[in-house]
Write a protein that holds these residues in place. Structure first.
Motif, PDB file in Angstrom:
ATOM      1  N   GLU A 164       0.839  -1.206   0.000  1.00 24.00           N
ATOM      2  CA  GLU A 164       0.000   0.000   0.000  1.00 24.00           C
ATOM      3  C   GLU A 164       0.873   1.255   0.000  1.00 24.00           C
ATOM      4  O   GLU A 164       2.047   1.216   0.373  1.00 24.00           O
ATOM      5  CB  GLU A 164      -0.945  -0.005   1.206  1.00 24.00           C
ATOM      6  CG  GLU A 164      -0.333   0.436   2.526  1.00 24.00           C
ATOM      7  CD  GLU A 164       0.532  -0.613   3.194  1.00 24.00           C
ATOM      8  OE1 GLU A 164       1.272  -0.266   4.141  1.00 24.00           O
ATOM      9  OE2 GLU A 164       0.478  -1.782   2.760  1.00 24.00           O
TER      10      GLU A 164
ATOM     11  N   TRP B 202      -0.900   7.410   2.585  1.00 22.54           N
ATOM     12  CA  TRP B 202      -2.154   8.102   2.241  1.00 22.54           C
ATOM     13  C   TRP B 202      -1.897   9.563   1.910  1.00 22.54           C
ATOM     14  O   TRP B 202      -1.138  10.258   2.584  1.00 22.54           O
ATOM     15  CB  TRP B 202      -3.126   8.006   3.410  1.00 22.54           C
ATOM     16  CG  TRP B 202      -4.543   8.389   3.073  1.00 22.54           C
ATOM     17  CD1 TRP B 202      -5.238   8.046   1.963  1.00 22.54           C
ATOM     18  CD2 TRP B 202      -5.438   9.163   3.874  1.00 22.54           C
ATOM     19  NE1 TRP B 202      -6.511   8.553   2.019  1.00 22.54           N
ATOM     20  CE2 TRP B 202      -6.666   9.246   3.180  1.00 22.54           C
ATOM     21  CE3 TRP B 202      -5.318   9.795   5.113  1.00 22.54           C
ATOM     22  CZ2 TRP B 202      -7.762   9.946   3.685  1.00 22.54           C
ATOM     23  CZ3 TRP B 202      -6.413  10.473   5.623  1.00 22.54           C
ATOM     24  CH2 TRP B 202      -7.617  10.549   4.917  1.00 22.54           C
TER      25      TRP B 202
ATOM     26  N   SER C 217      -6.801  11.186  -0.250  1.00 19.55           N
ATOM     27  CA  SER C 217      -7.830  10.899  -1.256  1.00 19.55           C
ATOM     28  C   SER C 217      -8.968  10.088  -0.638  1.00 19.55           C
ATOM     29  O   SER C 217      -8.758   9.254   0.237  1.00 19.55           O
ATOM     30  CB  SER C 217      -7.228  10.149  -2.442  1.00 19.55           C
ATOM     31  OG  SER C 217      -6.585   8.968  -2.010  1.00 19.55           O
TER      32      SER C 217
ATOM     33  N   ARG D  65     -10.900   5.311  -0.085  1.00 20.76           N
ATOM     34  CA  ARG D  65      -9.869   4.270  -0.020  1.00 20.76           C
ATOM     35  C   ARG D  65     -10.097   3.365   1.190  1.00 20.76           C
ATOM     36  O   ARG D  65     -10.823   3.694   2.122  1.00 20.76           O
ATOM     37  CB  ARG D  65      -8.469   4.902   0.098  1.00 20.76           C
ATOM     38  CG  ARG D  65      -8.160   6.008  -0.888  1.00 20.76           C
ATOM     39  CD  ARG D  65      -8.090   5.486  -2.328  1.00 20.76           C
ATOM     40  NE  ARG D  65      -7.032   4.529  -2.531  1.00 20.76           N
ATOM     41  CZ  ARG D  65      -5.741   4.843  -2.689  1.00 20.76           C
ATOM     42  NH1 ARG D  65      -5.346   6.108  -2.643  1.00 20.76           N
ATOM     43  NH2 ARG D  65      -4.835   3.895  -2.904  1.00 20.76           N
ATOM     44  N   ASN D  66      -9.452   2.197   1.169  1.00 23.16           N
ATOM     45  CA  ASN D  66      -9.366   1.335   2.348  1.00 23.16           C
ATOM     46  C   ASN D  66      -8.095   1.721   3.092  1.00 23.16           C
ATOM     47  O   ASN D  66      -6.985   1.481   2.621  1.00 23.16           O
ATOM     48  CB  ASN D  66      -9.309  -0.136   1.940  1.00 23.16           C
ATOM     49  CG  ASN D  66     -10.627  -0.619   1.362  1.00 23.16           C
ATOM     50  OD1 ASN D  66     -11.646   0.050   1.478  1.00 23.16           O
ATOM     51  ND2 ASN D  66     -10.598  -1.784   0.735  1.00 23.16           N
TER      52      ASN D  66
ATOM     53  N   SER E  65     -13.437   7.696   3.969  1.00 22.45           N
ATOM     54  CA  SER E  65     -12.846   6.445   3.483  1.00 22.45           C
ATOM     55  C   SER E  65     -13.910   5.388   3.232  1.00 22.45           C
ATOM     56  O   SER E  65     -15.008   5.428   3.803  1.00 22.45           O
ATOM     57  CB  SER E  65     -11.825   5.906   4.498  1.00 22.45           C
ATOM     58  OG  SER E  65     -10.813   6.857   4.751  1.00 22.45           O
TER      59      SER E  65
ATOM     60  N   ASP F  83      -5.533  -0.138   0.871  1.00 21.96           N
ATOM     61  CA  ASP F  83      -5.057   0.678  -0.248  1.00 21.96           C
ATOM     62  C   ASP F  83      -3.984   1.666   0.188  1.00 21.96           C
ATOM     63  O   ASP F  83      -3.095   2.011  -0.593  1.00 21.96           O
ATOM     64  CB  ASP F  83      -6.220   1.480  -0.859  1.00 21.96           C
ATOM     65  CG  ASP F  83      -7.324   0.592  -1.394  1.00 21.96           C
ATOM     66  OD1 ASP F  83      -7.001  -0.452  -1.994  1.00 21.96           O
ATOM     67  OD2 ASP F  83      -8.505   0.943  -1.215  1.00 21.96           O
ATOM     68  N   ALA F  84      -4.116   2.158   1.433  1.00 18.91           N
ATOM     69  CA  ALA F  84      -3.206   3.207   1.896  1.00 18.91           C
ATOM     70  C   ALA F  84      -3.042   3.114   3.402  1.00 18.91           C
ATOM     71  O   ALA F  84      -3.881   2.557   4.103  1.00 18.91           O
ATOM     72  CB  ALA F  84      -3.738   4.584   1.499  1.00 18.91           C
TER      73      ALA F  84
END
Length: 442
Positions: free
Chosen positions: A182, A185, A188, A191-192, A218, A260-261
């Protein structure tokens, strides 16, 4: 041992120190000193290891001895300054850092360490100047960036402060965690996201005020927190998946997580706290209702106000000496018959007669227990500690006694993070005089 062998040994010692392998470096140092007892570079190595091993008094003496051999060595003057900083000899530390800078005006380490000492003294404007001097010499100096961040944040210049603050992620004081491939962040939405703790327990509670903002933006939020906060955070942030695994190297839950982040919890304010108006100040932690009932019954039976007290906090590098109230300091409160002081201290050595000491406050393994107690108190008074942050985050009336030397978060007249926290400054007064003022206002 000839000069060539000396040079080879010093290169080996340096490499071992760079790898934090002090155990193998020390025998080499002693061997060199048997042949060259006055060698400044080797004496410097020995002092550095002692400094890193928190044997600061020995480091201080070793640096002084090495400077007798090489009074023009800028690195030695900076090392001596660092030892003075650790010994809380701050005026000497600044003097030695300035001497190092005089020897080499382009030596970033001198300015960077000077800025750290000035931050420790809460001298924000001078600390900013020193930080900028360090960054002029070395634009990527993480410590100088962190100290500059402290200066901005102390003045409430939030946007600039968070920008510099997040440059320090991955440095000595802010460890960065990764969970897979990942990315870090960037704010954005959709996202997960995994939010992880990366400093102390109080810091996690402090920055948790931004978690609900992140949940709102999120798709899914995972929280990797200190295990002591797991149940408290699960109740307080029911729309996130909470795991008390921040100290685990390979948490099992990560295998099934779609991340994701990632974001350090101290990095959240960069996206949500740009001006004072962005701080809602509202309570965001929720204590266990059943546990609260038990404390409510006890406190009611006293027929007097139950007031939490924090008498000490921090470590040496976070001004533990300045964050300490003695029994004599507390006498104005102890004399009151209409209040009962309840200790919220951890690691209690000597108990003070007249203060109630609940077991859940000392070295608690589950902060949920202490949070329930705090939530039932009439108010909390004392020096800055994790318990103070917890109280304010729960919405309990909290009076924070701010020592003369303090962190950036206490540098403004009021605390924007919590509307339930009042800051009372020590300034140049003795603590007993501050307590007298507090007692009159209760």
């Amino acid at each position: 041992m000839d000069k060539n062998e000396l040079r080879e040994c010093q290169i080996a010692i340096h490499q071992l120190i760079e790898a934090d392998d002090y155990e193998n470096a020390m025998p080499l140092i002693y061997t060199v000193l048997e042949y060259y007892p006055d060698d400044a570079a080797t004496l410097h190595f020995l002092g550095y290891i002692w400094l890193m091993s928190e044997r600061t008094v020995f480091a201080y003496q070793m640096f002084r001895r090495a400077l007798q051999e090489q009074p023009g060595n800028k690195a030695l003057w900076t090392s001596l300054g660092r030892a003075c900083h650790e010994l809380e000899m701050y005026d000497d530390a600044i003097k030695f850092f300035m001497k190092s800078a005089e020897l080499d005006p382009e030596y970033a380490m001198a300015y960077s360490n000077m800025s750290a000492t000035l931050v420790q003294l809460s001298q924000w404007d001078d600390a900013e100047k020193a930080s900028r001097s360090a960054l002029d010499c070395s634009p990527t100096d993480l410590n100088a960036q962190l100290n500059l961040a402290h200066c901005y944040l102390a003045r409430g210049e939030w946007k600039e402060g968070w920008h510099e603050w997040n440059k320090s992620l991955g440095g000595k004081f802010r460890k960065e965690y990764t969970y897979g491939d990942e990315t870090r962040w960037n704010g954005s939405k959709g996202r997960n996201l995994v939010i992880y703790g990366e400093q102390g327990l109080g810091d996690e509670i402090f920055y948790a005020s931004c978690i609900n903002d992140a949940i709102r933006d999120s798709n899914k939020v995972y929280i990797d927190c200190d295990p002591r906060l797991e149940s408290l955070f699960k109740r307080s942030f029911p729309n996130a998946e909470v795991h008390g695994t921040r100290r685990d190297t390979m948490p099992e839950w990560v295998e099934g997580a779609e991340i994701d982040a990632r974001c350090a919890i101290g990095g959240l304010p960069e996206f949500y706290r740009h001006t004072n108006k962005d701080f809602p100040g509202s309570s965001y932690l929720l204590a266990d209702q059943e546990k609260r009932k038990e404390w409510n019954e006890l406190f009611k039976s006293w027929s007097k106000r139950a007031i939490g007290i924090t008498t000490h906090g921090g470590r040496k590098m976070t001004n533990a000496k300045g964050r300490k109230l003695t029994e004599d300091d507390l006498k104005p409160l102890l004399k009151r018959k209409d209040i009962q002081l309840v200790s919220l201290d951890y690691d209690v050595e000597d108990k003070i007669e007249g203060i109630y000491y609940p077991e859940c406050a000392e070295n608690t393994e589950n902060y949920d227990d202490l949070a329930a107690l705090i939530a039932e108190l009439d108010m909390v008074v004392g020096v800055p500690t994790t318990a103070q942050h917890c109280a304010a985050a729960l919405g309990v009336n909290t009076w924070c006694l701010v020592p003369k030397r303090h962190q950036w978060r206490y540098a403004q007249p009021s605390m924007p993070w919590y509307r339930h926290m009042r800051l009372i400054y020590q300034d140049n007064a003795e603590w007993i005089d501050v307590i007298r003022r507090v007692e009159k206002q209760l």
